[in-house]
Enzyme design. Structure first.
Site, PDB file in Angstrom:
ATOM      1  N   GLY A   7       0.859  -1.193   0.000  1.00 57.63           N
ATOM      2  CA  GLY A   7       0.000   0.000   0.000  1.00 57.63           C
ATOM      3  C   GLY A   7       0.888   1.233   0.000  1.00 57.63           C
ATOM      4  N   ALA A   9       2.116   2.982   2.402  1.00 56.92           N
ATOM      5  CA  ALA A   9       3.215   2.959   3.379  1.00 56.92           C
ATOM      6  C   ALA A   9       4.385   2.134   2.840  1.00 56.92           C
ATOM      7  CB  ALA A   9       2.728   2.399   4.718  1.00 56.92           C
ATOM      8  N   LEU A  38      -8.384   2.407  -2.390  1.00 56.54           N
ATOM      9  CA  LEU A  38      -9.803   2.765  -2.239  1.00 56.54           C
ATOM     10  C   LEU A  38     -10.010   4.165  -1.652  1.00 56.54           C
ATOM     11  CD1 LEU A  38     -11.126  -0.564  -0.650  1.00 56.54           C
ATOM     12  CD2 LEU A  38     -11.145   0.094  -3.063  1.00 56.54           C
ATOM     13  N   GLN A  40     -10.705   7.782  -0.820  1.00 56.01           N
ATOM     14  CA  GLN A  40     -11.514   8.680  -1.659  1.00 56.01           C
ATOM     15  C   GLN A  40     -11.219  10.150  -1.363  1.00 56.01           C
ATOM     16  OE1 GLN A  40     -15.567   7.680  -0.756  1.00 56.01           O
ATOM     17  NE2 GLN A  40     -15.579   5.916  -2.111  1.00 56.01           N
ATOM     18  N   GLY A  41     -11.563  10.544  -0.126  1.00 58.75           N
ATOM     19  CA  GLY A  41     -11.589  11.964   0.242  1.00 58.75           C
ATOM     20  C   GLY A  41     -10.276  12.653  -0.043  1.00 58.75           C
ATOM     21  N   GLY A  42      -9.172  12.080   0.419  1.00 59.39           N
ATOM     22  CA  GLY A  42      -7.890  12.667   0.105  1.00 59.39           C
ATOM     23  C   GLY A  42      -6.878  12.587   1.223  1.00 59.39           C
ATOM     24  N   GLU A 107     -13.364  18.235   5.398  1.00 62.44           N
ATOM     25  CA  GLU A 107     -13.921  17.032   6.020  1.00 62.44           C
ATOM     26  C   GLU A 107     -14.144  17.292   7.503  1.00 62.44           C
ATOM     27  OE1 GLU A 107     -12.699  13.383   3.155  1.00 62.44           O
ATOM     28  OE2 GLU A 107     -11.262  13.816   4.717  1.00 62.44           O
ATOM     29  N   HIS A 221     -16.929   4.232  10.206  1.00 58.95           N
ATOM     30  CA  HIS A 221     -17.307   5.353   9.344  1.00 58.95           C
ATOM     31  C   HIS A 221     -18.822   5.426   9.319  1.00 58.95           C
ATOM     32  CE1 HIS A 221     -17.506   8.183   6.072  1.00 58.95           C
ATOM     33  NE2 HIS A 221     -16.188   8.286   6.075  1.00 58.95           N
ATOM     34  N   ARG A 263     -16.037  12.018  13.483  1.00 52.83           N
ATOM     35  CA  ARG A 263     -16.563  10.808  12.872  1.00 52.83           C
ATOM     36  C   ARG A 263     -17.228   9.865  13.878  1.00 52.83           C
ATOM     37  NH1 ARG A 263     -12.480   8.477   8.456  1.00 52.83           N
ATOM     38  NH2 ARG A 263     -13.189  10.235   7.221  1.00 52.83           N
ATOM     39  N   HIS A 321     -13.910   0.923   9.648  1.00 53.25           N
ATOM     40  CA  HIS A 321     -13.211   1.660   8.587  1.00 53.25           C
ATOM     41  C   HIS A 321     -11.710   1.742   8.810  1.00 53.25           C
ATOM     42  CE1 HIS A 321     -12.759   4.553   5.406  1.00 53.25           C
ATOM     43  NE2 HIS A 321     -12.340   5.506   6.217  1.00 53.25           N
ATOM     44  N   ARG A 356      -9.297   9.001  14.750  1.00 57.95           N
ATOM     45  CA  ARG A 356      -8.488   9.603  13.680  1.00 57.95           C
ATOM     46  C   ARG A 356      -9.221  10.766  13.027  1.00 57.95           C
ATOM     47  NH1 ARG A 356      -8.278   8.259   7.684  1.00 57.95           N
ATOM     48  NH2 ARG A 356     -10.243   7.229   8.111  1.00 57.95           N
ATOM     49  N   SER A 361      -4.800   9.573   7.764  1.00 53.89           N
ATOM     50  CA  SER A 361      -4.156   8.258   7.689  1.00 53.89           C
ATOM     51  C   SER A 361      -3.270   8.119   6.463  1.00 53.89           C
ATOM     52  CB  SER A 361      -5.181   7.135   7.737  1.00 53.89           C
ATOM     53  OG  SER A 361      -6.260   7.441   6.923  1.00 53.89           O
ATOM     54  N   LEU A 362      -3.728   8.653   5.326  1.00 55.06           N
ATOM     55  CA  LEU A 362      -2.835   8.615   4.162  1.00 55.06           C
ATOM     56  C   LEU A 362      -1.578   9.417   4.471  1.00 55.06           C
ATOM     57  CD1 LEU A 362      -5.080   9.031   0.972  1.00 55.06           C
ATOM     58  CD2 LEU A 362      -3.743   7.040   1.649  1.00 55.06           C
TER      59      LEU A 362
HETATM   60  C1  LIG Z   1     -12.714   2.876   1.402  1.00 52.78           C
HETATM   61  C2  LIG Z   1     -11.624   3.605   2.140  1.00 52.78           C
HETATM   62  C3  LIG Z   1     -11.461   4.963   1.953  1.00 52.78           C
HETATM   63  C4  LIG Z   1     -10.461   5.648   2.641  1.00 52.78           C
HETATM   64  N1  LIG Z   1     -10.306   6.972   2.401  1.00 52.78           N
HETATM   65  C5  LIG Z   1      -9.273   7.622   3.016  1.00 52.78           C
HETATM   66  C6  LIG Z   1      -9.017   8.978   2.712  1.00 52.78           C
HETATM   67  O1  LIG Z   1      -9.687   9.605   1.902  1.00 52.78           O
HETATM   68  N2  LIG Z   1      -7.976   9.578   3.348  1.00 52.78           N
HETATM   69  C7  LIG Z   1      -7.182   8.923   4.250  1.00 52.78           C
HETATM   70  O2  LIG Z   1      -6.254   9.527   4.803  1.00 52.78           O
HETATM   71  N3  LIG Z   1      -7.409   7.623   4.525  1.00 52.78           N
HETATM   72  C8  LIG Z   1      -8.418   6.967   3.929  1.00 52.78           C
HETATM   73  N4  LIG Z   1      -8.617   5.651   4.206  1.00 52.78           N
HETATM   74  C9  LIG Z   1      -7.657   4.950   5.078  1.00 52.78           C
HETATM   75  C10 LIG Z   1      -6.377   4.720   4.298  1.00 52.78           C
HETATM   76  O3  LIG Z   1      -6.696   4.342   2.987  1.00 52.78           O
HETATM   77  C11 LIG Z   1      -5.523   3.616   4.921  1.00 52.78           C
HETATM   78  O4  LIG Z   1      -5.374   3.813   6.283  1.00 52.78           O
HETATM   79  C12 LIG Z   1      -4.137   3.611   4.287  1.00 52.78           C
HETATM   80  O5  LIG Z   1      -4.256   3.594   2.890  1.00 52.78           O
HETATM   81  C13 LIG Z   1      -3.390   2.397   4.760  1.00 52.78           C
HETATM   82  O6  LIG Z   1      -2.232   2.250   3.971  1.00 52.78           O
HETATM   83  P1  LIG Z   1      -1.259   1.052   4.271  1.00 52.78           P
HETATM   84  O7  LIG Z   1      -0.162   1.152   3.273  1.00 52.78           O
HETATM   85  O8  LIG Z   1      -0.926   1.027   5.696  1.00 52.78           O
HETATM   86  O9  LIG Z   1      -2.142  -0.271   4.017  1.00 52.78           O
HETATM   87  P2  LIG Z   1      -2.901  -0.804   2.722  1.00 52.78           P
HETATM   88  O10 LIG Z   1      -3.097   0.233   1.721  1.00 52.78           O
HETATM   89  O11 LIG Z   1      -4.095  -1.554   3.208  1.00 52.78           O
HETATM   90  O12 LIG Z   1      -1.874  -1.846   2.112  1.00 52.78           O
HETATM   91  C14 LIG Z   1      -1.540  -3.030   2.791  1.00 52.78           C
HETATM   92  C15 LIG Z   1      -1.014  -4.036   1.803  1.00 52.78           C
HETATM   93  O13 LIG Z   1      -0.434  -5.115   2.514  1.00 52.78           O
HETATM   94  C16 LIG Z   1      -0.802  -6.337   1.896  1.00 52.78           C
HETATM   95  N5  LIG Z   1      -0.676  -7.418   2.871  1.00 52.78           N
HETATM   96  C17 LIG Z   1      -1.473  -7.685   3.935  1.00 52.78           C
HETATM   97  N6  LIG Z   1      -1.049  -8.799   4.558  1.00 52.78           N
HETATM   98  C18 LIG Z   1       0.034  -9.251   3.884  1.00 52.78           C
HETATM   99  C19 LIG Z   1       0.878 -10.380   4.024  1.00 52.78           C
HETATM  100  N7  LIG Z   1       0.703 -11.270   5.024  1.00 52.78           N
HETATM  101  N8  LIG Z   1       1.877 -10.565   3.134  1.00 52.78           N
HETATM  102  C20 LIG Z   1       2.069  -9.671   2.132  1.00 52.78           C
HETATM  103  N9  LIG Z   1       1.286  -8.571   1.948  1.00 52.78           N
HETATM  104  C21 LIG Z   1       0.278  -8.377   2.802  1.00 52.78           C
HETATM  105  C22 LIG Z   1      -2.242  -6.067   1.446  1.00 52.78           C
HETATM  106  O14 LIG Z   1      -2.649  -6.992   0.467  1.00 52.78           O
HETATM  107  C23 LIG Z   1      -2.119  -4.644   0.921  1.00 52.78           C
HETATM  108  O15 LIG Z   1      -1.725  -4.633  -0.428  1.00 52.78           O
HETATM  109  C24 LIG Z   1      -9.614   4.946   3.535  1.00 52.78           C
HETATM  110  C25 LIG Z   1      -9.780   3.581   3.714  1.00 52.78           C
HETATM  111  C26 LIG Z   1     -10.776   2.908   3.025  1.00 52.78           C
HETATM  112  C27 LIG Z   1     -10.919   1.440   3.234  1.00 52.78           C
END
Ligand SMILES: Cc1cc2nc3c(=O)[nH]c(=O)nc-3n(C[C@H](O)[C@H](O)[C@H](O)COP(=O)(O)OP(=O)(O)OC[C@H]3O[C@@H](n4cnc5c(N)ncnc54)[C@H](O)[C@@H]3O)c2cc1C
Length: 466
Positions: A7, A9, A38, A40-42, A107, A221, A263, A321, A356, A361-362
Site C-alpha cells: 500500500g 506505506a 480505495l 476517496q476523500g484525500g 472534512e 465510518h 466521525r 473503517h 483519527r 491516515s494517508l
Molecule cells: C474505502 C476507504 C477509503 C479511505 N479513504 C481515506 C481517505 O480519503 N484519506 C485517508 O487519509 N485515509 C483513507 N482511508 C484509510 C487509508 O486508505 C488507509 O489507512 C491507508 O491507505 C493504509 O495504507 P497502508 O499502506 O498502511 O495499508 P494498505 O493500503 O491496506 O496496504 C496493505 C497491503 O499489505 C498487503 N498485505 C497484507 N497482509 C500481507 C501479508 N501477510 N503478506 C504480504 N502482503 C500483505 C495487502 O494486500 C495490501 O496490499 C480509507 C480507507 C478505506 C478502506
C-alpha cells in the site's frame, strides 16, 4: 531489507530506501487489493493560504480526544506540506480548481479546507498509480507476489520471513523487516476495507512477540453505502463537506446541523437512529455541481447498486473503517523487536489517539513509510542466525469472527457484551489467528473502562455520545 505490504506505506518506504536493495512482498499485483487504492476523500496537509500547521495540529489533537501523543502529532503533521511536494515530484497529480489553484476539500472536524484530492474521489488510486510506476522502474526494488506467513525471530531479533507463493512455502533471510500490511476492517460484518484486511500484519507481529498499543480504538465510518455486500463502498465524508446532510425516511435531519461533527459522534448518531428503526440517507439535493463530476467512484458504486441518484438520497450505514491501534512503534517505526519495523495502518504511532481525524491516515502512511524506509536503509548490517524451519501456520479465518466482533465489540460496547465476545472468541482462538487477534482487541476494550473517542462503553459517560 524486506517490506511486507504494497500500500502507500510500503511503496513510500521502498522508494525512500533506494538505492538500498529492497524486497517488496505483496499477495496480489500492486494496486486495488490495498485499502490505499480505495481512499476517496484525500490526504490532509496544511497547504491552503488561510491554513497553518499549528491549526492542523490543533484539529488532530481535538479529534483524538486527549489520547494523541502531542510530539508525534507535531512531527507528522509538520511533515505534511513537504511530503505533498515529494508526492508531486513522484508524479502524483492533485485536482485543481478552474483557476488553477489547488482544490482543497473539507472534512469533519477540520477547521480549514486542507484535503488534497485526485481524480475527484479517486485519490488513493491516483497516488498509488504514480507510486507503483515509480517502484516498478526502481532497479533496487524487487517485487515478489506472495503472502508473508511468519516472521522469524531469534535471540538477536529478526532473522527472516516465511512466504507462501503459488502454493509453495519458502523462507527469506533478512535482518530487517517493515510491516506495512494495513488494517483489520475484515474482522467486522460491515466494513469499507478490502475483505482480505483481517489484520494479517498484526497476526504476524503477535506471533513474533511484538507489543501492541490502543487495539480497542476502531473507527467506524458513519456513511458506508448501505448495500448487501460485507465490503461496502464508502461514501466519503467529503460529500458532507460539500453540503450533503444526513436525513431519515421521514425527512428528519437528525444531526441537527452537526453533520460534520467528529466521525465517532456521527457514527453513533447514525447507529442509534437505525437501532431505533429508522433508515438513514445522505441528502445530496444541495449540490450545485454535478455529483458524478466531483464524486465519480461514489456515483459508479451507486449505479452498480441500482441507487437512483436523481432521488438525491443515498442510503448509508456505519461500517468498520480504520484501526487507530496497532503495533507499538517509535518515531522511526521501530517495534520492541530488533529489526522489526511497522508503518501505515498496522502501526500505532500515537498520531490518532482515540479517533483519527479524516484524511490523516494517508498522510501518516506516506510520512512514516518514508521515515522508516530511509532509517532502515541507513542501518548497518546485523548478524542473523540460521533460518528456522518452514511451518504450516493455521489460516486466519474471519468468517465466524465477524458477527461476534460486530454484535459485541462494535460502535457501542458494554462490559457484558465484551465478556460474551471474549468467551466466544476464546473457543475459536486456539487454531484461528483471526479469532486470537480479535480476542486481544476485545480484551483491550474490556480493559479500558471509559468512553473515549471511538471506544464507547455504554456503562461509562454515555453523555459523550451526544
Ligand atoms: C474505502 C476507504 C477509503 C479511505 N479513504 C481515506 C481517505 O480519503 N484519506 C485517508 O487519509 N485515509 C483513507 N482511508 C484509510 C487509508 O486508505 C488507509 O489507512 C491507508 O491507505 C493504509 O495504507 P497502508 O499502506 O498502511 O495499508 P494498505 O493500503 O491496506 O496496504 C496493505 C497491503 O499489505 C498487503 N498485505 C497484507 N497482509 C500481507 C501479508 N501477510 N503478506 C504480504 N502482503 C500483505 C495487502 O494486500 C495490501 O496490499 C480509507 C480507507 C478505506 C478502506
Amino acid at each position: 531489507m524486506i517490506i511486507i505490504g504494497g500500500g502507500v506505506a510500503g511503496l513510500m518506504a521502498a522508494l525512500a530506501a533506494a538505492p538500498h536493495p529492497v524486497t517488496l512482498v505483496n499477495p496480489t499485483t500492486l494496486g486495488p487489493g490495498a485499502a490505499s487504492w480505495l481512499s476517496q476523500g484525500g490526504i490532509a496537509a496544511a497547504v491552503g493560504d488561510d491554513d497553518d500547521v499549528s491549526l492542523h495540529i490543533k484539529d488532530t489533537l481535538e479529534a483524538g480526544a486527549g489520547l494523541c501523543n502531542p510530539d508525534v502529532v507535531a512531527r507528522i503533521i509538520s511533515a505534511g506540506p513537504a511530503v505533498i511536494d515529494t508526492l508531486l515530484a513522484y508524479g502524483v497529480t492533485f485536482d485543481r480548481t478552474g483557476s488553477g489553484a489547488r482544490a482543497l476539500g473539507l472534512e469533519a472536524a477540520h477547521s480549514r479546507r486542507r484535503i488534497l484530492h485526485g481524480g475527484g474521489d479517486r485519490t488513493g488510486a491516483t497516488i498509488m498509480k504514480a507510486l507503483i510506476e515509480k517502484v516498478q522502474r526502481c532497479p533496487s526494488i524487487n517485487i515478489i507476489k506472495a503472502s508473508a506467513e511468519r516472521i522469524f525471530v531469534d535471540d538477536n531479533g529478526v532473522s527472516g520471513i516465511q512466504i507462501q507463493r503459488d502454493g509453495h512455502r519458502l523462507s527469506l533471510k533478512t535482518d530487517r523487516v517493515l510491516l506495512a500490511t494495513g488494517g483489520i476492517g475484515g474482522l467486522f460484518r460491515d466494513t469499507t476495507n478490502p475483505p482480505s484486511a483481517v489484520g494479517q500484519g498484526l497476526i504476524l507481529a503477535m506471533e513474533a512477540g511484538a507489543e501492541f498499543k490502543d487495539l480497542e480504538f476502531v473507527q467506524f465510518h458513519p456513511t458506508a453505502l448501505a448495500v448487501k455486500e460485507s465490503s461496502l463502498p464508502l461514501v466519503s465524508e467529503a460529500v458532507r463537506g460539500e453540503g450533503a446532510r444526513l436525513v431519515d425516511e421521514a425527512g428528519n435531519y437528525f444531526m441537527n446541523g452537526k453533520d460534520l461533527a467528529p466521525r465517532d459522534v456521527v457514527a453513533r448518531h447514525v447507529f442509534l437512529h437505525r437501532a431505533n428503526g429508522h433508515q438513514t440517507f445522505l441528502d445530496i439535493s444541495g449540490f450545485s455541481e454535478r455529483f458524478s463530476d466531483r464524486f465519480p467512484s461514489i456515483s459508479a458504486a451507486c449505479n452498480n447498486a441500482d441507487i437512483d441518484l436523481s432521488s438525491h438520497l443515498i442510503p448509508v450505514k456505519p461500517a468498520a473503517h480504520y484501526h487507530m491501534g496497532g503495533v507499538k512503534v517509535d518515531e522511526m517505526g521501530r517495534t520492541n523487536i530488533d529489526g522489526l519495523f511497522a508503518a501505515g495502518e498496522v502501526a500505532c504511532t500515537g498520531l490518532h489517539g482515540a479517533n483519527r481525524l479524516a484524511s490523516n491516515s494517508l498522510l501518516e502512511a506516506v510520512v512514516c513509510g518514508q521515515v522508516s524506509g530511509r532509517f532502515m536503509a541507513a542501518q548497518g548490517a546485523r548478524r542473523t542466525g540460521a533460518l528456522q524451519e518452514i511451518t504450516f501456520p493455521a489460516k486466519a479465518d474471519a468468517t465466524e469472527v465477524r458477527d461476534i466482533m460486530s454484535d459485541y465489540c462494535g460502535v457501542l460496547r458494554s462490559g457484558k457484551a465484551l465478556e460474551i465476545a471474549s468467551g466466544l472468541l476464546e473457543a475459536l482462538a486456539i487454531n484461528n489467528p483471526a479469532a486470537a487477534l480479535s480476542l486481544k482487541i476485545v480484551e483491550a476494550a474490556l480493559e479500558r473502562k471509559d468512553s473515549v473517542g471511538s471506544h464507547m462503553r455504554v456503562e461509562f459517560s454515555m453523555e459523550k455520545a451526544a
